[in-house]
Design a protein around this motif. Structure first.
Motif, PDB file in Angstrom:
ATOM      1  N   PRO A  79       2.051  19.801   0.857  1.00 27.38           N
ATOM      2  CA  PRO A  79       2.837  18.846   2.055  1.00 27.38           C
ATOM      3  C   PRO A  79       1.953  18.107   2.347  1.00 27.38           C
ATOM      4  O   PRO A  79       2.537  16.741   2.461  1.00 27.38           O
ATOM      5  N   SER A  80       0.755  18.032   2.479  1.00 26.39           N
ATOM      6  CA  SER A  80      -0.395  17.063   3.213  1.00 26.39           C
ATOM      7  C   SER A  80      -0.250  15.998   2.055  1.00 26.39           C
ATOM      8  O   SER A  80      -0.374  14.507   2.652  1.00 26.39           O
ATOM      9  N   LEU A  81      -0.250  16.078   0.942  1.00 28.26           N
ATOM     10  CA  LEU A  81      -0.457  14.901  -0.119  1.00 28.26           C
ATOM     11  C   LEU A  81       0.844  14.235  -0.133  1.00 28.26           C
ATOM     12  O   LEU A  81       0.966  12.833  -0.177  1.00 28.26           O
ATOM     13  N   ILE A  82       2.079  14.691   0.029  1.00 29.30           N
ATOM     14  CA  ILE A  82       3.493  14.164   0.155  1.00 29.30           C
ATOM     15  C   ILE A  82       3.352  13.484   1.328  1.00 29.30           C
ATOM     16  O   ILE A  82       3.822  12.191   1.301  1.00 29.30           O
ATOM     17  N   LEU A  83       2.978  13.899   2.478  1.00 28.52           N
ATOM     18  CA  LEU A  83       2.853  12.989   3.778  1.00 28.52           C
ATOM     19  C   LEU A  83       1.920  11.751   3.532  1.00 28.52           C
ATOM     20  O   LEU A  83       2.285  10.780   4.250  1.00 28.52           O
ATOM     21  N   GLN A  84       0.736  12.292   2.924  1.00 32.61           N
ATOM     22  CA  GLN A  84      -0.073  10.919   2.942  1.00 32.61           C
ATOM     23  C   GLN A  84       0.352   9.773   2.042  1.00 32.61           C
ATOM     24  O   GLN A  84       0.190   8.464   2.391  1.00 32.61           O
ATOM     25  N   THR A  85       0.942  10.163   0.892  1.00 35.48           N
ATOM     26  CA  THR A  85       1.707   9.171  -0.096  1.00 35.48           C
ATOM     27  C   THR A  85       3.011   8.686   0.645  1.00 35.48           C
ATOM     28  O   THR A  85       2.879   7.167   0.526  1.00 35.48           O
ATOM     29  N   GLY A  86       3.621   9.021   1.322  1.00 31.82           N
ATOM     30  CA  GLY A  86       4.851   8.534   2.184  1.00 31.82           C
ATOM     31  C   GLY A  86       4.245   7.719   2.980  1.00 31.82           C
ATOM     32  O   GLY A  86       4.764   6.565   3.420  1.00 31.82           O
TER      33      GLY A  86
ATOM     34  N   ILE B  39       1.392   5.877   3.037  1.00 36.13           N
ATOM     35  CA  ILE B  39       0.651   4.939   2.310  1.00 36.13           C
ATOM     36  C   ILE B  39       1.824   3.764   2.039  1.00 36.13           C
ATOM     37  O   ILE B  39       1.947   2.938   2.065  1.00 36.13           O
ATOM     38  N   GLY B  40       3.013   4.417   1.589  1.00 42.69           N
ATOM     39  CA  GLY B  40       4.117   3.907   1.020  1.00 42.69           C
ATOM     40  C   GLY B  40       4.804   2.881   2.342  1.00 42.69           C
ATOM     41  O   GLY B  40       5.322   2.220   2.115  1.00 42.69           O
ATOM     42  N   LEU B  41       5.157   3.760   3.369  1.00 42.61           N
ATOM     43  CA  LEU B  41       5.551   3.038   4.680  1.00 42.61           C
ATOM     44  C   LEU B  41       4.638   1.946   5.140  1.00 42.61           C
ATOM     45  O   LEU B  41       5.140   0.711   5.543  1.00 42.61           O
ATOM     46  N   GLY B  42       3.409   2.306   5.013  1.00 37.36           N
ATOM     47  CA  GLY B  42       2.443   1.253   5.568  1.00 37.36           C
ATOM     48  C   GLY B  42       2.705  -0.107   4.671  1.00 37.36           C
ATOM     49  O   GLY B  42       2.535  -1.191   5.281  1.00 37.36           O
ATOM     50  N   LEU B  43       2.714   0.127   3.547  1.00 35.81           N
ATOM     51  CA  LEU B  43       2.617  -1.232   2.583  1.00 35.81           C
ATOM     52  C   LEU B  43       4.088  -1.880   2.904  1.00 35.81           C
ATOM     53  O   LEU B  43       4.090  -3.126   2.882  1.00 35.81           O
ATOM     54  N   ALA B  44       5.136  -1.034   3.169  1.00 31.31           N
ATOM     55  CA  ALA B  44       6.492  -1.585   3.366  1.00 31.31           C
ATOM     56  C   ALA B  44       6.368  -2.562   4.684  1.00 31.31           C
ATOM     57  O   ALA B  44       6.865  -3.405   4.536  1.00 31.31           O
ATOM     58  N   VAL B  45       5.942  -2.047   5.646  1.00 30.58           N
ATOM     59  CA  VAL B  45       5.705  -2.653   7.020  1.00 30.58           C
ATOM     60  C   VAL B  45       4.820  -4.096   6.776  1.00 30.58           C
ATOM     61  O   VAL B  45       5.148  -4.953   7.393  1.00 30.58           O
ATOM     62  N   LEU B  46       3.829  -3.904   5.887  1.00 28.69           N
ATOM     63  CA  LEU B  46       3.160  -5.065   5.694  1.00 28.69           C
ATOM     64  C   LEU B  46       3.799  -6.152   4.794  1.00 28.69           C
ATOM     65  O   LEU B  46       3.615  -7.350   5.417  1.00 28.69           O
ATOM     66  N   ALA B  47       4.553  -5.877   4.192  1.00 32.35           N
ATOM     67  CA  ALA B  47       5.287  -6.701   3.318  1.00 32.35           C
ATOM     68  C   ALA B  47       6.528  -7.451   4.043  1.00 32.35           C
ATOM     69  O   ALA B  47       6.626  -8.373   3.830  1.00 32.35           O
ATOM     70  N   PHE B  48       6.974  -6.699   5.191  1.00 33.79           N
ATOM     71  CA  PHE B  48       7.931  -7.270   6.119  1.00 33.79           C
ATOM     72  C   PHE B  48       7.538  -7.663   7.265  1.00 33.79           C
ATOM     73  O   PHE B  48       8.541  -8.242   7.969  1.00 33.79           O
ATOM     74  N   ALA B  49       6.417  -7.442   7.768  1.00 31.89           N
ATOM     75  CA  ALA B  49       5.759  -8.149   9.045  1.00 31.89           C
ATOM     76  C   ALA B  49       5.895  -9.466   8.814  1.00 31.89           C
ATOM     77  O   ALA B  49       5.530 -10.248   8.072  1.00 31.89           O
ATOM     78  N   PRO B  50       6.246 -10.133   9.967  1.00 34.00           N
ATOM     79  CA  PRO B  50       6.398 -11.623  10.285  1.00 34.00           C
ATOM     80  C   PRO B  50       5.119 -12.402  10.089  1.00 34.00           C
ATOM     81  O   PRO B  50       4.135 -11.652  10.915  1.00 34.00           O
ATOM     82  N   PRO B  51       5.082 -13.377   9.455  1.00 36.68           N
ATOM     83  CA  PRO B  51       3.656 -14.157   9.624  1.00 36.68           C
ATOM     84  C   PRO B  51       3.371 -14.864  10.961  1.00 36.68           C
ATOM     85  O   PRO B  51       4.699 -15.140  11.590  1.00 36.68           O
TER      86      PRO B  51
END
Length: 101
Positions: free
Chosen positions: A8-15, A17-29
């Motif tokens: 479960p910890s690997l699943i949470l870590q992967t999730g 990371i994915g959420l962090g990348l999505a936030v960075l992709a859509f964060a306003p410049p």
């Protein structure tokens, strides 16, 4: 042999990371193309007047209902604070055409 699922910890870590990348992709410049998305009907009515008051360049309607793409800077954040308007990064793909084209 039974199927082994990842810990479960690997699943949470992967999730995470994915959420962090999505936030960075859509964060306003700080400066550049932004997608403005009104959350309420009042914000929809206020969106364009607030954008122009901040000195933003209006580019055109965005890909989401009632959204708009603008070229803006930090003044937009100050003007839209307290209004139900979400600011997102507006990549060229799917958000109007490139400026000058």
């Amino acid at each position: 042999m039974p199927l082994r699922l990842p810990a479960p910890s690997l699943i949470l870590q992967t999730g995470g990371i994915g959420l962090g990348l999505a936030v960075l992709a859509f964060a306003p410049p700080a400066t550049g193309r932004m997608l403005l998305v009104p959350v309420t009907a009042r914000a929809d009515a206020e969106l364009l007047p607030l954008a122009t008051r901040s000195g933003s360049l209006l580019i055109g309607p965005g890909p989401l209902p009632r959204s708009y793409v603008v070229m803006a800077d930090a003044r937009l954040a100050a003007v839209t604070a307290g209004h139900a308007i979400v600011r997102l990064a507006a990549p060229f793909a799917g958000c109007g055409t490139a400026v000058g084209q």
